[in-house]
Every structure is written in structure tokens, then in C-alpha cells.
Motif scaffolding. Structure first.
Motif: not given
Length: 1537
Positions: A1229-1243, A1249-1258
Motif C-alpha cells: 500500500p501507499k505510505g508503507v516503506t519496504q522495511f515495514v512491508w517486509e516486517k508485515f509479511c513476516a508477521v 502458520e499459526s492458524e494452520q497449526k490450530i486447524k491441524v491440532n484441532g
């Protein structure tokens, strides 16, 4: 020992197992001995994988994971899992199986491997082969399992096919814990058609034996036998049965539906007798193969099975496997053939991929420089293999074969057979192998065949002690050179020839003929001279054995012990030691290849040696040796090629020998047996030739000798006939020979005598045992008494003497009963008066027994109502047995008295018969008297005594017995000689004829002879004195005759009286015997009654013991259930803890996921709010996962193929792939730096992965909770079962106590007082209770019933009278009602009466009399008019009558004239009719036919006209009636209507 080379596998052949599996789309594998063969279906190339263990057992593959697994055959076997095509070992699975695995299976794409072990545990085990971990096992679950297969759509389902059962195993998981739960499939039952249901008998007896037998013999239904299974696309099981049924099993509901019933009315004819041997889903159909050479493709439409296509096969196949890509169908036969059907080519042709005959290899050998191999199978097939392992040619020898060897100097093979023959097969023509020669050497099997290195000699041996040497050159026609006798059976045979042209040394390992362990006892070394082949043959003859030997073997008698040690060059495990190891080993001519055959594994293995450079010299010397033989090959092989095909010689009928022609006796013929030509060996033929040559050479001499012997025989025979009266010893010329023969005869006689004595001793011992057991042990011997004048026979009761233990038990029980009776008397004094009355009833019930009537009742017996324990019932049995024994003894005493009386009667009858016989002698009467004698049943002791008259053979006396006989004879003669001159006896004999009494004169023998003169003179010449003498003679003769008659009548009367006395006395005895018989019937009734009591008591005791045994079984089972319950509760607690821990971990993961959601804004708190909101929306957004659309599937087709999309990615992979696309910088999006975007993608990735883990464990948590719930349900079910067992135990104890307190009472029902059904006399069969009451109660009840019945009859009679009156009044009332109805009907008819005009006028006038008078006057006028008319009519009739009379007279006159002319007219008419008939034509007939037709038409028209007129008249009549009703209406009718 150093290794100088490496043995590599060149090729392998063999096919003994019937399971062939796909490893990938184009490669199949199968087990072959100790190796696994991989066959490429496209290139038809084969690879061999040696087993790392001991042989190959069960084999399975998984195409999706590219793995194959197999088990080894040894104690504590392992399972090896390898990858394909790398052939790398993934894991070795080591379990607790002690012996072998019977079946293996790999899950489709999963990490599971299922195995089934053999005895002793028969366990089903599931492994995780990736981790080499044993997940779960179930002992005794695969006792009859022959096949295992995972569900391709669910790896947690396993199908186990047994010989008669089908079981579905479900694998339940709870975390890392796995559990196997079986579900047995109830297969449908089919009725047994071999037995027919019997026709029920028409009887009302519920205990009829015929109905019971009919119920037992009803046909029982047996379940079908499953033979093959396969999984369908809907996770259902398609089951083929041996009986031709095709079933469909639902694993969820365990329901079974029948797809095809061969016994149904509309069954497919081709499948009615089909045996489903293998089934597979292929091309949206079901491939079915059976035991016939045919394959069907079945299709299903709405539960209807039909055949879509049929293939004719070359032979029956056993397995059908579909490739992973569903484009190939693999068929394999257990005879060694593999076929492939490909759908990609759109062809129905079945291609043969592999054709190797099945069976075990007996032997193999290599020949020629091309390294061609010759093998021999146990089926008698000789096969030729190329250097690459391809089968070039085969020849069925059609006989049982043993071994094979190849000649180095010619292309042929020598085959040894079980019949003792050696077959020589030409191998030059690969397309057509030929049998060129055959030689018969033994009557037993040929054990060993060995060529020397130069190919000059062929040595062979069999079971006997002959070692034959044959010439191995085809130019010599494989001649037999000779033989040598060896000291035993040859176990191994070997030859050695160091250089060409030198002698051949042979080495034989010999053992004894009786040794069954095949252990050698000596080594025999001999030499075969090279120069002796073409030399002179020396023939030797051994006289004692009459054998011919061709002496060519120089050192046959020298025995040398050789011990050879050779360094080990290289080694390889070729065959399984467990199956028997290696059967045969053969080297190639250059020694670079080795061919081995195994025992029991059916494999033929060819290995080649790869030597290092330093060790090439070892093999070059052998190659040079092979090249040196080439010269012999060039000269001998063409001779072999030119040899013709061998043909069996037709046996020629042997001519008669000279001995037969001259008629010699059998004793003069030769002892040597000449077998038939078809079974004659070489040695026997040589012996025949020598015998024939000898006979031919000395024929004349033999003939002269025979003639001389014949003359001598006749002379000797004549002399023996003349000297028969002389002792035979005088003719024994050779005394020593006679002594020897006598000794031999005596020895044989002693043997026969000893054998006879042994037989006599055995029979005497058997006699003594039988007599001791069946006669001496009897206190009262079995005996019978027969009546004199009837067939009545009464037997006594045979009794054995009672043992001391029985008497001790009786005394113990009697003492116990004495104490109990004394105690009961003391207790009875303290009780009220009601109690003794009950005991009195019981005593009266017992007093009615027949034993009491016979005064033989036992005072110690229990009351039938007082037995309440098992000990009392056992004591009662002992007392009743003692009572029965006493009854039998009492009867036997009466029987003995009557038997003594019969003996006395027989003696009296004998005395009287003696008197009768004297009288009959006096009366000169010859008549047979009746003399009663005792039979063998009456006097059985006679059966044990053998009379001399019974022995037909002459008695044999030993020398001692003969001496004793002579001594007694001499004593008897001496005693007679001493009493020979007795003066007293001589005087008595002379004076009184040897008796001291005066004999009574027999008057019947007294005779008066007439005077002598009466015989010499006629009566006229008699003197007076002579006449007086003659008168006196006549008087005396008359008196004597009268006296004789009187005496004779007296004797006859006395004889008749004696007969009557005998008859009267014997009849009285018969009456006594009849009374004894009646008495025995009563005794038998009593004994049977008591024995029935014993039976009931014993049944009650056995029933209590059975209940005790059931109680012990219930207690044991309850203990097991309680122990299992404790273990289950412990496991359940562990499962609960495991689920709780996993649930806590799952909640922690969910909390962490929520924490990630809540921490998102904190992570980007430094950004503007609108940017944070925009990022949060992107944080929540997820890419769409591409879902596979469900294609339309034909649900009616049960046999559609599996639709497995292996290329589709799972949900997590697709989500991550979509997230990677969303993480691209262009989506930032506009107004987001490359560093913030990479951090956002990692989060965001962490969040996904956490949702998929919840589904499998469920999902895993839900599975664990379901597992826990099932265990809780099982625990509750176990608790209910324990409660049920407790309840069964309590009810069993209650039932046992009730059974002890409710004894079975035996009541005697006298005839005429039976109040129950005579058919059913037990309470159990009547399903009701019997109550014993006093008879007075029954009588009072009967009297009351009689009075009530009389009152009821009186009331019924009065009621009947009243009823009769009522019925009479009702009948009168009904008659009056009918009369009223009739009057009403008449009234209605009167009202409905139609009146004419005259009637109306008459009714309208006031004076009806005037109308009547007027009418009368009119009638009188009409009458007068009618009279006048009548008179005129009479006058006309009279005139007409006169005219008619005149015509009659005139007609009579003309008739008379006609009568006169009548004969002439008839004659003319007949002539005219004849002329007319003769002149009649078809036109006249047609005219007559038309005329008749016109008449019929005219008649038809008249009938139609009459019918029309009749209809018209009916219409008119109806119209008239209508008009009348309209003109004359009835008002009353209108009112009535």
C-alpha cells in the motif's frame, strides 16, 4: 585364505510364487529364491536384487512412495523396506515374530506397513516403516489370514482375508498411541443342498423320536467361502467367493449385499459355476478371473451385474494387478507365465511378457564356449538357456528325471531318470532338441552322472553297488565299457584328468546300503586308462552270483583316503539354507561362470567371476584347457548331428526255450530270471547273450544229457514203485545228506512246534483272562431254566462279588443313616403333630413301591421328599444299588431251588424212561422216548470243558506222555492177569449164570410146542392117547395165550401210566417255572423302577456338578473381566491425561494466535491509523485456495476406478503459495516503506502458520476426544458385562439351590387310577406342576362335581322345555305374520286390478241384477244362433264325407291296377335311376348346389323378416299397454306408489 575375485549375478530364473506386484507404472517385481526380480514391461529387461537376509518370504510394494518391503525366512525374521529404483535400505523392522511372516502390505502413500505372522502367535502388526516403530499388534488375530490390504482411501483401515473369514481392522489413534480393533464380517449363508429336509410325521406325541431326528437332520446353512477381495472407489469391499457369489461389504455398517447370486433364477450362465480367484478394478469395470482359462470384465448398473467383455486366456491365471496409472492389467499364473493387457493401445490382445515354467530345478549344467546352460525341472522338462538367461528351447521328456550333465566334446546332455535309464539329448539345434540315444542300466534311479574333463568317459551310479563306465563319444554310440562293484551306495562321484592323453582318476564316496543318513564311510579311488579304450575286452564270470564283468578298470580294488584343501576364492549367498540350500553346482568350461540350483526355492542362478589383474593367470590355464578339447569337438559333434532320433524298440515275443520244448520239470530249469525286454538292463542283456551262446554251442550235448536223464528218471520211478514195501532208509544212498536233511526237517519241525506252542500259550492266556474276568469273578454264574413243554426260558441274575470298597461304602452309609434316624427321632419329639403327618404321607408314598410289596424294601433308604443335598443323593444311589443287589440275590435263591428241582425231575424221568424201555423191550416195541436234557444255557459249565468227542484231530502225545500211557496199559494188563483165574467168579458163572438172584420168567417168551406126532401123522391116524395129549396141548396153549394177552395189557397200562406221570410232573414243573417267570417280571419291574430312581438321582447330581462347573467358569471369566477392567481403567486414566495435556497445548496455541492478532497494532503503532487499518485488512485477508470441483460420478457403477489426484497440493501449500504472491512489492500500500512491508509479511506469515497449526491440532484433538469417548463407551460396556456376569452367577446359584430343594419324585400310578395323560407323565414336558394330594380329596371333589352336574342337568332340561315353548310361540307368530303379508298382497293386487268398459258400466249401474238378466238373455240368443250354425256345418260335413268315400272306392280300384303293374314299373324306374346317376354331370351338381344355396338364403331372409315382425309386434304390444294405462289409470296405484 585370500579372495581372488568377486562373484556377480549374471542372471536368475525361476517363478514359484503367485504374487507379482507393481513397483512403478512400468515395472513389476516378484520373488525368486533368495532374490527379487524386477521386470520392465516396456523393455522386458530384468534386474536382480539379492536379499540382505535369508531368502525372501512375503513381498509387497507401494507405487506412490516408491518402496517395496519383504520378509526373510529364518528364526526371528526381519522385514526390510527398500526404495525403488535406488534399491536403498530405508529401515529394517525387527519384531517379536519367532518363525515367519505370511503376508505383508503397505499403505497407499502412508507410512504404515501391515504384517501377519505364522504360528505360534498369529499376530497382526502395524508398523511405521519410516521410523522403524511398531505401532500396535494383536495376537491370535491372523490365524487363517492369507492376504492383507490397506484401504487406498483410508490408511487406517486394513482388510484381512482368511480361508473362511473376512475381518476389517480399524486403526484408532490417540496421539502417538495406536490401537487395532477388529470387526468380523458376517458373510451370508447358503443352504446345504446335499441334504433334504425330512417330511414331518403326523403324530401328536411331542416326544416322538422321529420328530427329534427330523429336527437334528435339518439341512444347516454354511457361510460362503471368500477367495479374493479388492477395495472400490467408495471405500467398500468387493468380495469374490469360491461358490460363485460376488458380495459388496460396507466397512462402516458392516452390512453385506449380494451383487451376484449364481443360484438365482436370472443368473448369468457364464458365472453360475465361476470360481472367483482374483478380482481387480480396471476400466470402470471389475476384472474377474477364475480357475478356468477365461477372464471377464463385469459392469454394474443399478445392482444388475452383466458381462461387458470376455477374454480367452492361454491357461488359468491366479492374480490380477492394475498398474498405478490404471493403463495396464497384469495377469500371472502359478505355472510361470506373466501377461499384460494395455488399454492405452486400445487393443484387446493380451501380451505374454514372461514364460518360465514353474517348479523346482533338479540340476543344471553349462556347455560350449557360448556359456549355454541346460536345466532339468522336476516336471521332466529339459530347458536350454542362453548366456543372458533367456529360455531358448525346451523338451518335455515325459518321464521322472533325476539329474543332467553335459559332455565337453559334443553338444549333448546326458539325463538320468528314476527308472534307471540314461537319455542322451542332442542340443545342436536350438529350435528342436532331439533324443538320440537311450540306455537302461538300473532298475532304480540314476543318482550320479559325471563326465571326465576330456569327455571320454561317462560315470554313473545308482542305488545298487554297480558303478558303470560309458564311452562318452557319439562315434562309439555311447557304448557301455564296463562296471565295477563298490562296497555300498555311492554318495558322491568326481573325476580328474590332469592333461590330455593321460589316465582319468575317479573318486567315489561310499556309504552302507542300510545307512539312511547318507553319511559316507569310505573313499574309493580308481583309474581309467586312456589306452584301454581301444584295447581288447576281457570278460570275467563269477560263478556264485552268476554275473558277467567286463574287466577294464585296473585299480578298482584299491581304496585310498584323500583329503584335499582348497583356498577360498570368492563367496556369495545364492540360495536359502532354511529351504535346503544348494542342490547342484556346475562350472562353465572356462570356469568363469557358475550355475547353481536350490532345493525347494525353484530358482536357477548364474554367477560370473570378476577376477583382478593379478589373478587372471588362474583362469587362463582353464581357458587353454578348454581350447585343447576343441579338436575332439570338431570330430565328434558332426557324428552327433547325424545320429537319428531315438525310437523305442518294439518288444518281440520271446520264443520258447529248449527246455520247454523238451518238457523239462521246473526243478531242471535255470535259476536265472530273464525279465521282460522292456525292463531288461544292459547287464541282464549281456547275461542273456552269453547264455544263448552257451546254449547254441552245447545244444547237442545238452540234448543227449536230457535224454539220458529222462531214461534214468523213468528207471528210478519204476524201481521206487516196485520197492514201496521196503523202508525208505534203504534207498538213501547218501547217508550224510540224509542226516543233514533230517536235521533240517527236525529244525523246521521245532520252529513250527515252537510257533504252535507260542500260539497255544497266547490262546491259553487269552482263555484264562476271559475266564477270570467273565466267569471266575462271577459270584452267581449266568444260567437259565427252560420249560419242558414250551419255549419259556427264565434266566437268573448274574452277579459279581462286591468289592471291599463297595461294602465299605454301604456300611458307611448305613451307619450314617442309623445316626440320622436316631437324630430325627429326637427332633420329632420336639415338633408339633403336623410334621409327622407329612412324613407319614411320604412313607405311604414309598410303601406303594413294588419293592415294598415284595417285602424287600431297605430300611435305610431316604424319603424321596427329604433329599436336599448332593451327598444325600449319592448315598441314596448306594443304598438303592444295595437294594437291587438284595432283590437279585433273593430271586437267585428261588431260581436255584427250582433248578435243583429240575435236576431231580430229569433224574426221575430218566428212571421212568428206563422202566418204560424195559416194558417196550418185553413188548417188542421200537419207539423213541422223550428224554429231557439240560441245554448249554442251563449248564454253562459244559462250555468250559472240552470232551474227547469234540476233538476231530488225533491227539498229540509227547514222549513223556507216551511212556506214561504205556505204563498204565501194562499195569492194567497185569491187574487183569491177576484176576484171570478166580474160582469164585467161575463157580458163580457156572451155577447161576453170573447172578445171585433168580430171574423172573418172561411169560411172553414162554412157548408150548405141539406134540411131535401132530407134525408127523395126520389126525386120522392118531390114537386115543394122542388125541388126549393134543386136547391137553390145545387147552394149555389157550390158557397161555390168554395169560400173555392179560400180561401184555398190564404192561401197556403200566407204560401209559408212566407216560402220564412223566407228563403230569413236567407240566407241574412248567407251572412252577411260569410262576417264577411272573415273579421275575415283578422283580424286573421293581429293579427297573429302582434303576430309574438311580438315573434321576445321577442326572440330578450331574446337573449340580454342571452348575458348579459353570459357576467356576463364570468366576474365572469374572476375574479376567475384573483384571481387564483394572487395566482398562489405568489405560483410560493415561488417555485422559494425554487428552488433557494436548488440550492444554491446543489452548496455548489458540491463545498465542489470539495474542498475535492483538499484538498486530502494537507492532505498527508508529504508523498512521489509516495505514494501520489498511495493513490490518491485508493481515486478515487470505488468498483463495483452489478447490477441485467434484466431477459427476455415476453412482450406479460400483466398479468405477479410484480417482486419486496426486498432483493437487494440500491447503497449507496453496495458502503459502498465494501469500507469496501477495507479498510482492507491487501489492504494497501507499505510505508503507519496504522495511515495514517486509516486517508485515513476516508477521502475516507467522499468523497463517499459526492458524494452520490450530486447524491441524484441532482435528487431532477431535480425533483424540473421539478415541477417548470410544474407550469410555468400552469401559461402560465392560462394566455392564461385569454386572451381567454377577447377575448370571447369582441366578445360577439360585437355580442350583432350587434344583437341590426341588427333587424329582417317582410315583407309581396303579392302573385305573391315573388322573393325568398316559402319554406325558413328567412335569417338565407338560410345562406345569404336579401336586401330590390325598385320594379322599379327589373323591370328595368328584362327588361334589357329580352333584353339581346333576343339578346342572336338571336345570338344563327345564330350560330346554321352556325353550321349546318359546320356539313354538315364535313359530306361530311367524305364521301369522306371513298370513298378514299375504292379505296385504291380495289387497294390493285387488287395488291394482284393471277394469274393462263393461265392468265399469256394471259397477256404475245401481241394479246389478237387471244387468245380469240382460246379459243372460243376450247369451241365450247367441247360443241359439250357434246351434243353428252348428247344424248347417254338420250337414256340409256329411255331404263332403260321402264325396270322400266315393273317391276312396275309386282310388282303391286304381290302386289294385297299379299294384299289378308295380313290379314292371319298379324295374323300369331302377333302370332309369341307374341311367340318370350314370349320366349325372358336374353341372347338375352345381345346379343342385345353387338351388340349395338359394333355399338357405331364402330361409335366412324369412327368419330375419319374422324376427323384425316379432320386434314390431312387441313394440305395438307395449304401445297398446301404454295406451291402456293412459286411458284406464289406477288411482290406488298412484297413491300406493
Amino acid at each position: 585364505m585370500s579372495e581372488i575375485g568377486i562373484l556377480e549375478i549374471s542372471w536368475i530364473q525361476g517363478f514359484t510364487r503367485d504374487n507379482v506386484e507393481f513397483v512403478d507404472n512400468n515395472t513389476v517385481c516378484y520373488a525368486c529364491g533368495n532374490h527379487i526380480c524386477f521386470l520392465n514391461l516396456e523393455t522386458k529387461t530384468r534386474n536382480v536384487f539379492p536379499s540382505p537376509g535369508r531368502s525372501v518370504g512375503a513381498l509387497t510394494t507401494d507405487c506412490r512412495s516408491g518402496t517395496f518391503a519383504f520378509s526373510e525366512r529364518k528364526l526371528d525374521p526381519s522385514i526390510f523396506v527398500h526404495t525403488f529404483p535406488e534399491l536403498e535400505l530405508k529401515n529394517e523392522l525387527k519384531g517379536n515374530t519367532p518363525l515367519d511372516y505370511t503376508s505383508l502390505t503397505l499403505s497407499d502413500g502412508g507410512p504404515y506397513l501391515g504384517s501377519c505372522s505364522s504360528l505360534p502367535d498369529y499376530s497382526i502388526t502395524v508398523w511405521n516403516w519410516e521410523k522403524a516403530e511398531l505401532l500396535c499388534t494383536q495376537s491370535h488375530g491372523g490365524q487363517d489370514v492369507i492376504y492383507l490390504e490397506f484401504n487406498p482411501l483410508n490408511c487406517l483401515q486394513l482388510c484381512a482375508l482368511g480361508t473362511t473369514t473376512l475381518t476389517l481392522w480399524n486403526i484408532e489413534r490417540c496421539g502417538s498411541f495406536h490401537l487395532l480393533k477388529p470387526s468380523a464380517i458376517q458373510l451370508p449363508e447358503i443352504p446345504d443342498s446335499s441334504s433334504e429336509k425330512p417330511t414331518p410325521t403326523s403324530t401328536k406325541d411331542p416326544n416322538c423320536i422321529s420328530q427329534i431326528l427330523a429336527a437334528l437332520s435339518e439341512p444347516k446353512a454354511a457361510p460362503v467361502t471368500p477367495s479374493t477381495v479388492c477395495w472400490t472407489a467408495t471405500s467398500q469391499l468387493c468380495v469374490g467367493c469360491a461358490e460363485g457369489y460376488l458380495l459388496l461389504v460396507d466397512p462402516e455398517s458392516l452390512s453385506v449385499s449380494v451383487l451376484f447370486d449364481p443360484k438365482a433364477a436370472g443368473a448369468i450362465p457364464e458365472l453360475k459355476s465361476f470360481y472367483f480367484q482374483a478380482v481387480a478394478l480396471y476400466g470402470n469395470g471389475l476384472i474377474a478371473v477364475g480357475k478356468e482359462s477365461v477372464m471377464h470384465c463385469l459392469q454394474s448398473k443399478e445392482t444388475q451385474i452383466s458381462i461387458r467383455q470376455t477374454w480367452e486366456l492361454e491357461r488359468p491365471v491366479t492374480t490380477a494387478v492394475v498398474s498405478p496409472n490404471k493403463d495396464k492389467l497384469l495377469l500371472s499364473a502359478n505355472t510361470g507365465q506373466i501377461y499384460v493387457l494395455k488399454t492405452a493401445h486400445r487393443s484387446d490382445q493380451i501380451e505374454k511378457i514372461l514364460d518360465v515354467h514353474s517348479g523346482n530345478f533338479l540340476s543344471a549344467a553349462m556347455f560350449s564356449d557360448k556359456n549355454i546352460c541346460v536345466s532339468l525341472r522336476d516336471s521332466g522338462i529339459l530347458q536350454l538357456w542362453s548366456s543372458g538367461g533367456t529360455c531358448i528351447a525346451s523338451l518335455p521328456l515325459e518321464t521322472e528325471v533325476i539329474n543332467v550333465t553335459c559332455c565337453p566334446i559334443a553338444h549333448y546332455a546326458a539325463v538320468g531318470t528314476a527308472s534307471g535309464k540314461i537319455l542322451f539329448v542332442d542340443l545342436n539345434f536350438e529350435k528342436q532338441l532331439r533324443l538320440v540315444h537311450k540306455v537302461h542300466l538300473y532298475h532304480t534311479a540314476v543318482d550320479h552322472l559325471v563326465f571326465d574333463q576330456e569327455g571320454r568317459f561317462l560315470l554313473c551310479s545308482g542305488l545298487d553297488s554297480h558303478l558303470y563306465v560309458l564311452d562318452g563319444r557319439p562315434s562309439a554310440k555311447f557304448a557301455v565299457l564296463g562296471y565295477v562293484e563298490v562296497p555300498g551306495r555311492i554318495l558322491s562321484l568326481s573325476t580328474q584328468c590332469v592333461a590330455r592323453g593321460e589316465d582319468v582318476k575317479g573318486l567315489a564316496l561310499c556309504g552302507s546300503q542300510e545307512d539312511k543318513k547318507n553319511e559316507g564311510s569310505c573313499l574309493l579311488m580308481f583309474c581309467l586308462p586312456f589306452k584301454g579304450i581301444g584295447g581288447k575286452k576281457h570278460i570275467g564270470y563269477i560263478k556264485r552270483k552268476k554275473l558277467i564283468t567286463q574287466i577294464l578298470l585296473q585299480s578298482a580294488t584299491d581304496v585310498t583316503l584323500l583329503l584335499c584343501l582348497q583356498e577360498l576364492c570368492c563367496q556369495r549367498r545364492c540360495h536359502s539354507k532354511r529351504l535346503g540350500g544348494i542342490r547342484s553346482v556346475s562350472f562353465s568350461p572356462d570356469s568363469l561362470k557358475v550355475v547353481t540350483t536350490g532345493i525347494g526355492d525353484g530358482s536357477l542362478l548364474c554367477t560370473k567371476t570378476k577376477a583382478e589383474d593379478a589373478d587372471i593367470a588362474h583362469f587362463k590355464s582353464r581357458q587353454i584347457r578348454a581350447q585343447s578339447i576343441r579338436t575332439s569337438f570338431i570330430s565328434e559333434n558332426p557324428v552327433l548331428i547325424n545320429l537319428p532320433v531315438w525310437e523305442e524298440e518294439t518288444p518281440v515275443s520271446s520264443k520258447k526255450t529248449e527246455e520247454t520244448e523238451f518238457g523239462l520239470d521246473a526243478t531242471e530249469e535255470d535259476e536265472h530270471y530273464l525279465p521282460p525286454a522292456s525292463a531288461t538292463t544292459w547287464l541282464e542283456k549281456k547275461h542273456e547273450e552269453i547264455v544263448k551262446e552257451d546254449n547254441k554251442e552245447h545244444a547237442e550235448t545238452k540234448k543227449e544229457l536230457r535224454d539220458t536223464m529222462k531214461e534214468l528218471r523213468e528207471a528210478v520211478h519204476k524201481m521206487m514203485l516196485e520197492n514201496e514195501s521196503f523202508p525208505i532208509k534203504q534207498f538213501n544212498l547218501d547217508v550224510e545228506e540224509q542226516k543233514r536233511l533230517d536235521a533240517m526237517a527236525e529244525e523246521e519241525a521245532q520252529k513250527v512246534k515252537a510257533e504252535i506252542e507260542r500260539d497255544i500259550l497266547e490262546k491259553q492266556y487269552q482263555r484264562d483272562v476271559l475266564k477270570r474276568e467273565c466267569w471266575d469273578s462271577m459270584l452267581v454264574k449266568p444260567r437259565s431254566i427252560n420249560a419242558f413243554h414250551s419255549k419259556l426260558a427264565v434266566q437268573n441274575y448274574p452277579l459279581k462279588d462286591r468289592r471291599e470298597k463297595e461294602l465299605e461304602d454301604i456300611r458307611r452309609v448305613q451307619n450314617m443313616r442309623t445316626i440320622e434316624k436316631a437324630a430325627s427321632k429326637l427332633m420329632a419329639q420336639r415338633k408339633d403333630s403336623s410334621k409327622p403327618e407329612e412324613g407319614h404321607v411320604a412313607e405311604s408314598a414309598d410303601s406303594e413301591e413294588l419293592s415294598a410289596l415284595l417285602a424287600l424294601a431297605n430300611k435305610y433308604l431316604y424319603d424321596q421328599f427329604s433329599m436336599q443335598t448332593v451327598e444325600q443323593r449319592v448315598n441314596q444311589i448306594i443304598l438303592i444299588q444295595d437294594l437291587i443287589y438284595s432283590i437279585k440275590m433273593a430271586f437267585n435263591s428261588d431260581f436255584d431251588a427250582l433248578f435243583k428241582r429240575k435236576l431231580k425231575e430229569i433224574k426221575i424221568v430218566d428212571d421212568r424212561n428206563k422202566n418204560i424201555r424195559d416194558i417196550m423191550l418185553e413188548l417188542d416195541i421200537e419207539e423213541e422216548l422223550w428224554e429231557p436234557r439240560l441245554t448249554d444255557m442251563e449248564w454253562p459249565e459244559r462250555l468250559l470243558v472240552v470232551e474227547d468227542s469234540e476233538i476231530k484231530a488225533e491227539k498229540y502225545l509227547t514222549p513223556e506222555q507216551k511212556a506214561e500211557e504205556d505204563r498204565l496199559r501194562l499195569e492194567r494188563e497185569a491187574r487183569l492177569a491177576a484176576h484171570k483165574d478166580d474160582s469164585r467168579e467161575r463157580a458163580l458163572k457156572d451155577m447161576m449164570d453170573g447172578v445171585l438172584e433168580v430171574k423172573k420168567v418172561d411169560i411172553l417168551k414162554v412157548e408150548i410146542f405141539p406134540p411131535e406126532f401132530s407134525l408127523t401123522k395126520p389126525p386120522i391116524q392118531w390114537s386115543e392117547e394122542e388125541k388126549k395129549v393134543y386136547k391137553e396141548y390145545e387147552k394149555n396153549f389157550k390158557e397161555l395165550t390168554e395169560e400173555k394177552e392179560k400180561y401184555k395189557r398190564g404192561l401197556e397200562f403200566e407204560m401209559k401210566k408212566l407216560h402220564e406221570i412223566i407228563k403230569e410232573s413236567t407240566e407241574k414243573f412248567d407251572e412252577s417255572l411260569t410262576k417264577l417267570f411272573e415273579k421275575k417280571v415283578k422283580f424286573m419291574a421293581t429293579i427297573y423302577q429302582e434303576e430309574l430312581k438311580i438315573t434321576y438321582l445321577a442326572q440330578a447330581v450331574r446337573k449340580v456338578e454342571e452348575m458348579n462347573r459353570q459357576e467356576q467358569e463364570l468366576k474365572l471369566k469374572l476375574e479376567q473381566l475384573l483384571a481387564q477392567k483394572v487395566k482398562t481403567e489405568k489405560d483410560l486414566m493415561g488417555f485422559k491425561d494425554m487428552v488433557e495435556q494436548f488440550q492444554f497445548a491446543y489452548e496455548d496455541i489458540v491463545a498465542e494466535d489470539k495474542n498475535l492478532d492483538s499484538e498486530f497494532r502494537k507492532e505498527f503503532a508508529d504508523l498512521p491509523k489509516y495505514v494501520t487499518d489498511q495493513l490490518y485488512k491485508l493481515f486478515k485477508r487470505r488468498p483463495r485456495v483452489q478447490r477441485m470441483r467434484t466431477q459427476s460420478v455415476d453412482d450406479s457403477n460400483v466398479f468405477r476406478q479410484h480417482c486419486l489426484n496426486t498432483s493437487a497440493l494440500d491447503g497449507l501449500s496453496q495458502t503459502l503459495a498465494g501469500m507469496e504472491e501477495s507479498d510482492a512489492p507491487e501489492n504494497m500500500p501507499k505510505g508503507v516503506t519496504q522495511f515495514v512491508w517486509e516486517k508485515f509479511c513476516a508477521v502475516r506469515k507467522t499468523k497463517v502458520e499459526s492458524e494452520q497449526k490450530i486447524k491441524v491440532n484441532g482435528l487431532e484433538l477431535a480425533e483424540m476426544q473421539a478415541f477417548l469417548q470410544r474407550r469410555l463407551d468400552e469401559d461402560n460396556a465392560a462394566q455392564e458385562e461385569i454386572k451381567q456376569h454377577f447377575e448370571e452367577l447369582r441366578s445360577l446359584r439360585t437355580k442350583r439351590n432350587q434344583h437341590l430343594m426341588n427333587p424329582m419324585i417317582l410315583v407309581v400310578l396303579p392302573q385305573g387310577q391315573v388322573e393325568t395323560s398316559s402319554v406325558d407323565l413328567t412335569a417338565e414336558t407338560a410345562e406345569t406342576d404336579y401336586i401330590l394330594i390325598n385320594r379322599s380329596v379327589v373323591d370328595n371333589l368328584k362327588e361334589k362335581i357329580r352333584r353339581v352336574a346333576e343339578q346342572k342337568i336338571t336345570y338344563m332340561e327345564a330350560r330346554c322345555e321352556v325353550r321349546k315353548d318359546i320356539i313354538q310361540l315364535e313359530w306361530q307368530h311367524r305364521v301369522l305374520d306371513k298370513k298378514i303379508e299375504d292379505l296385504h298382497e291380495k289387497k294390493r293386487e285387488l287395488k291394482m286390478l284393471r277394469l274393462s268398459k263393461d265392468d265399469m258400466e256394471c259397477l256404475s249401474k245401481k241394479d246389478p241384477n237387471s244387468h245380469v238378466l240382460e246379459k243372460i238373455s243376450k247369451m241365450e240368443k247367441s247360443i241359439d244362433f250357434m246351434k243353428q250354425t252348428h247344424k248347417r256345418a254338420i250337414h256340409r260335413r256329411m255331404k263332403k264325407l260321402k264325396q270322400i268315400n266315393k273317391k276312396i272306392s275309386m282310388t282303391a280300384d286304381s290302386t289294385d291296377g297299379i299294384k299289378k303293374n308295380l313290379p314292371e314299373m319298379e324295374t323300369s324306374v331302377a333302370e332309369l335311376r341307374h341311367i340318370y346317376e350314370a349320366a349325372a354331370t358336374e353341372e347338375n351338381e352345381a345346379a343342385e348346389r345353387d338351388e340349395r344355396y338359394q333355399e338357405i338364403v331364402h330361409r335366412r331372409k324369412l327368419e330375419d323378416l319374422a324376427r323384425a315382425k316379432s320386434d314390431e309386434l312387441d313394440l305395438l304390444r307395449k304401445e297398446v299397454e301404454r295406451l291402456e294405462r293412459r286411458n284406464f289409470p289406477s288411482l290406488d296405484q298412484m297413491k300406493y306408489n
